[in-house]
Design an enzyme around this catalytic site. Sequence first.
Site, PDB file in Angstrom:
ATOM      1  N   SER A  88       0.822  -1.218   0.000  1.00 17.83           N
ATOM      2  CA  SER A  88       0.000   0.000   0.000  1.00 17.83           C
ATOM      3  C   SER A  88       0.848   1.256   0.000  1.00 17.83           C
ATOM      4  O   SER A  88       1.907   1.306   0.615  1.00 17.83           O
ATOM      5  CB  SER A  88      -0.920   0.003   1.223  1.00 17.83           C
ATOM      6  OG  SER A  88      -1.807   1.097   1.141  1.00 17.83           O
ATOM      7  N   SER A 104      -4.738   6.853   9.084  1.00 17.15           N
ATOM      8  CA  SER A 104      -4.411   8.288   9.030  1.00 17.15           C
ATOM      9  C   SER A 104      -5.504   9.118   8.379  1.00 17.15           C
ATOM     10  O   SER A 104      -5.278  10.285   8.066  1.00 17.15           O
ATOM     11  CB  SER A 104      -3.107   8.506   8.257  1.00 17.15           C
ATOM     12  OG  SER A 104      -2.066   7.853   8.900  1.00 17.15           O
ATOM     13  N   SER A 117      -7.360   3.940   4.342  1.00 16.54           N
ATOM     14  CA  SER A 117      -6.570   2.717   4.098  1.00 16.54           C
ATOM     15  C   SER A 117      -7.417   1.462   4.321  1.00 16.54           C
ATOM     16  O   SER A 117      -7.279   0.474   3.590  1.00 16.54           O
ATOM     17  CB  SER A 117      -5.331   2.680   5.001  1.00 16.54           C
ATOM     18  OG  SER A 117      -5.695   2.419   6.346  1.00 16.54           O
ATOM     19  N   SER A 118      -8.325   1.500   5.313  1.00 19.55           N
ATOM     20  CA  SER A 118      -9.107   0.287   5.593  1.00 19.55           C
ATOM     21  C   SER A 118     -10.047  -0.028   4.428  1.00 19.55           C
ATOM     22  O   SER A 118     -10.200  -1.183   4.032  1.00 19.55           O
ATOM     23  CB  SER A 118      -9.895   0.428   6.894  1.00 19.55           C
ATOM     24  OG  SER A 118     -10.793   1.503   6.823  1.00 19.55           O
ATOM     25  N   GLU A 139     -15.323  -3.513   6.061  1.00 23.22           N
ATOM     26  CA  GLU A 139     -15.216  -2.253   6.821  1.00 23.22           C
ATOM     27  C   GLU A 139     -15.949  -2.364   8.158  1.00 23.22           C
ATOM     28  O   GLU A 139     -15.507  -1.810   9.159  1.00 23.22           O
ATOM     29  CB  GLU A 139     -15.827  -1.106   6.005  1.00 23.22           C
ATOM     30  CG  GLU A 139     -14.867  -0.457   5.007  1.00 23.22           C
ATOM     31  CD  GLU A 139     -13.995   0.611   5.665  1.00 23.22           C
ATOM     32  OE1 GLU A 139     -12.953   0.239   6.258  1.00 23.22           O
ATOM     33  OE2 GLU A 139     -14.329   1.791   5.571  1.00 23.22           O
ATOM     34  N   ASP A 146     -16.387   5.499   2.479  1.00 23.07           N
ATOM     35  CA  ASP A 146     -14.992   5.219   2.103  1.00 23.07           C
ATOM     36  C   ASP A 146     -14.905   4.072   1.092  1.00 23.07           C
ATOM     37  O   ASP A 146     -14.207   4.177   0.074  1.00 23.07           O
ATOM     38  CB  ASP A 146     -14.153   4.867   3.344  1.00 23.07           C
ATOM     39  CG  ASP A 146     -13.952   6.055   4.269  1.00 23.07           C
ATOM     40  OD1 ASP A 146     -14.488   7.137   3.971  1.00 23.07           O
ATOM     41  OD2 ASP A 146     -13.263   5.897   5.295  1.00 23.07           O
TER      42      ASP A 146
HETATM   43  N1  ATP Z   1      -2.564  -2.505   3.777  1.00 18.20           N
HETATM   44  C1  ATP Z   1      -3.154  -2.996   4.871  1.00 18.20           C
HETATM   45  N2  ATP Z   1      -2.808  -4.196   5.360  1.00 18.20           N
HETATM   46  C2  ATP Z   1      -3.413  -4.697   6.468  1.00 18.20           C
HETATM   47  N3  ATP Z   1      -4.381  -4.049   7.173  1.00 18.20           N
HETATM   48  C3  ATP Z   1      -4.754  -2.842   6.730  1.00 18.20           C
HETATM   49  C4  ATP Z   1      -4.171  -2.260   5.566  1.00 18.20           C
HETATM   50  N4  ATP Z   1      -4.738  -1.047   5.384  1.00 18.20           N
HETATM   51  C5  ATP Z   1      -5.629  -0.885   6.398  1.00 18.20           C
HETATM   52  N5  ATP Z   1      -5.646  -1.961   7.202  1.00 18.20           N
HETATM   53  C6  ATP Z   1      -6.497  -2.145   8.416  1.00 18.20           C
HETATM   54  O1  ATP Z   1      -7.225  -0.943   8.623  1.00 18.20           O
HETATM   55  C7  ATP Z   1      -6.858  -0.320   9.868  1.00 18.20           C
HETATM   56  C8  ATP Z   1      -6.859   1.184   9.718  1.00 18.20           C
HETATM   57  O2  ATP Z   1      -8.175   1.586   9.461  1.00 18.20           O
HETATM   58  P1  ATP Z   1      -8.815   2.904  10.043  1.00 18.20           P
HETATM   59  O3  ATP Z   1     -10.181   2.931   9.516  1.00 18.20           O
HETATM   60  O4  ATP Z   1      -8.618   3.005  11.510  1.00 18.20           O
HETATM   61  O5  ATP Z   1      -7.959   4.075   9.356  1.00 18.20           O
HETATM   62  P2  ATP Z   1      -8.017   4.634   7.859  1.00 18.20           P
HETATM   63  O6  ATP Z   1      -8.962   3.798   7.071  1.00 18.20           O
HETATM   64  O7  ATP Z   1      -6.635   4.737   7.373  1.00 18.20           O
HETATM   65  O8  ATP Z   1      -8.607   6.095   8.071  1.00 18.20           O
HETATM   66  P3  ATP Z   1     -10.126   6.633   7.817  1.00 18.20           P
HETATM   67  O9  ATP Z   1     -11.048   5.502   8.149  1.00 18.20           O
HETATM   68  O10 ATP Z   1     -10.263   7.761   8.787  1.00 18.20           O
HETATM   69  O11 ATP Z   1     -10.136   7.079   6.423  1.00 18.20           O
HETATM   70  C9  ATP Z   1      -5.478  -0.887  10.173  1.00 18.20           C
HETATM   71  O12 ATP Z   1      -5.190  -0.834  11.548  1.00 18.20           O
HETATM   72  C10 ATP Z   1      -5.643  -2.326   9.664  1.00 18.20           C
HETATM   73  O13 ATP Z   1      -6.376  -3.120  10.580  1.00 18.20           O
HETATM   74  C1  MEV Z   2     -15.424   9.030  10.225  1.00 18.16           C
HETATM   75  C2  MEV Z   2     -16.076   8.519   8.953  1.00 18.16           C
HETATM   76  O1  MEV Z   2     -17.198   9.363   8.663  1.00 18.16           O
HETATM   77  C3  MEV Z   2     -15.147   8.628   7.759  1.00 18.16           C
HETATM   78  C4  MEV Z   2     -13.851   7.909   7.897  1.00 18.16           C
HETATM   79  O2  MEV Z   2     -13.094   8.115   6.712  1.00 18.16           O
HETATM   80  C5  MEV Z   2     -16.536   7.110   9.194  1.00 18.16           C
HETATM   81  C6  MEV Z   2     -17.507   6.612   8.127  1.00 18.16           C
HETATM   82  O3  MEV Z   2     -18.160   7.400   7.458  1.00 18.16           O
HETATM   83  O4  MEV Z   2     -17.607   5.380   8.000  1.00 18.16           O
HETATM   84 MG    MG Z   3     -10.982   3.499   7.658  1.00 14.61          MG
END
Ligand code: ATP
Ligand code: MEV
Ligand code: MG
Length: 442
Positions: free
Chosen positions: A137, A143, A147-148, A194, A205
């Site tokens: 990735s 962040s 990413s999730s 998700e 997302d």
């Molecule tokens: N490339 C990856 N490999 C493995 N797990 C991942 C990967 N990318 C994301 N994840 C999973 O998703 C979690 C991060 O998701 P989280 O929703 O907290 O943050 P985000 O998606 O980066 O931010 P946001 O939801 O605010 O946009 C990681 O801790 C892990 O469990």
């Molecule tokens: C915080 C949030 O609104 C966005 C995360 O990127 C959660 C969601 O909509 O699922």
């Molecule tokens: Mg996320």
Amino acid sequence: MEVRARAPGKIILSGEHSVVHGSTAVAAAIDLYTQVTLRLLSDSESGEGLLKLQLKDMGFEFSWSIRRIKEMLPDLNTSHPSQPMACSPESLKSLDALVEEQNIPEAKVGLDAGISALLWLYISIQGLKPATVIVTSDLPLGSGLGSSAAFCVALSGALLALSDVTKLDLSPQGWLSFGESELELVNKWAFEGEKIIHGKPSGIDNTVSTFGNMIMFKSGKLTCIKSGMPLRMLITNTKVGRNTKALVAGVSERTSRHPDAMSAVFSAVDHISKELSTVIQSPVHEDLSITEKENKIEELMEMNQGLLQCMGVSHASIETVLRTTMKYKLSSKLTGAGGGGCVLTLVPTLLSGTVVDKVITELKSCGFQCLIAGIGGKGLEICFGRIFRHCFPVILKLVDQSASLGFETNATQWFEHWRSDHAGQSESASANIAVDANTSNV
Ligand SMILES: Nc1ncnc2c1ncn2[C@@H]1O[C@H](COP(=O)(O)OP(=O)(O)OP(=O)(O)O)[C@@H](O)[C@H]1O
Ligand SMILES: C[C@@](O)(CCO)CC(=O)[O-]
Ligand SMILES: [Mg+2]
């Protein structure tokens, strides 16, 4: 059989958190990707029958014997790729136990949920088959850049591409897009993934990662937005780790303590997102210059940030970014779940490169990382076969051309050159991130 799938991260221009409570939000795909390579193994290749997972960027490799998975999840013996299903609490317990057996280092404990989601999607879509799954990735994990969702979309895309429900030509032909109904199926599965990671996602997302572009999203429904103006956003990563699940739960708790006040906040955000999408879509003309449009967008971003503070999802590091960019008369807001993570700053079209350089230098001196990503690009794409098979003719042509121009480049050098340009999208996107060091491109 092998397939690769890549899915983009995203920025939320307005409406995060409120979207979970039914308000409108605006989001766009960015050109940073998560890539999943899925290799289904034949009987002769499978040896002892393992499901292997390689998280390349982190240098982790995990594996489970198919026998052990069957033992832990005896009821899940048939795949159902065309029927996205939620993971029951009992199945989630068994998946978590399978993940726990891998002894993931304490510092990486957030990965657990992602790996449980992977196991759920794998078993539900492909059943109990031996395979290797490789993940890379460009996106910083946890962040705010989705990413999730990119992980769940790329994974669901790869798994469905090698299932019976998608009738695709498996011959190597470069990056391909799925049809609309296949994308909808991918999106539904990714949403189930998700749910395992986020608890209560709105679906914005995974939807923007699946379909790409810029979208307006409300209660599970998306509308595509065509921007009538160039939109440049500086993304600052505060590098403060946080977890979307906990932040979403925190906003829900505040809502149950102050239902009327929070409902007014969500309603204000709904208006902000609708107005933002109108401004972005309206064409630039004499009555509404690009600068006037940018001023409106900046004001809406500031208002949205104020309401996110009301929801309790800002953070000292985010406030530092806001103060720093405000010194240069630039407007910013957090993006994604907040609590740290990334902040967006609008870079007006007429802003001089010198000012952009100065802001970035100051942000970096606080220990933050800055990047400028392309906004509103493609969603999920897939590619069959090993990378070099369909590219060989191109490489040979390049070798021929270089020879005719008198360059002494051999095929291996050309291949390495080509591979670093195309093979891992992660490599091309890290080049993109590197642009931030050279802000003359801004
Ligand atoms: N490339 C990856 N490999 C493995 N797990 C991942 C990967 N990318 C994301 N994840 C999973 O998703 C979690 C991060 O998701 P989280 O929703 O907290 O943050 P985000 O998606 O980066 O931010 P946001 O939801 O605010 O946009 C990681 O801790 C892990 O469990
Ligand atoms: C915080 C949030 O609104 C966005 C995360 O990127 C959660 C969601 O909509 O699922
Ligand atoms: Mg996320």
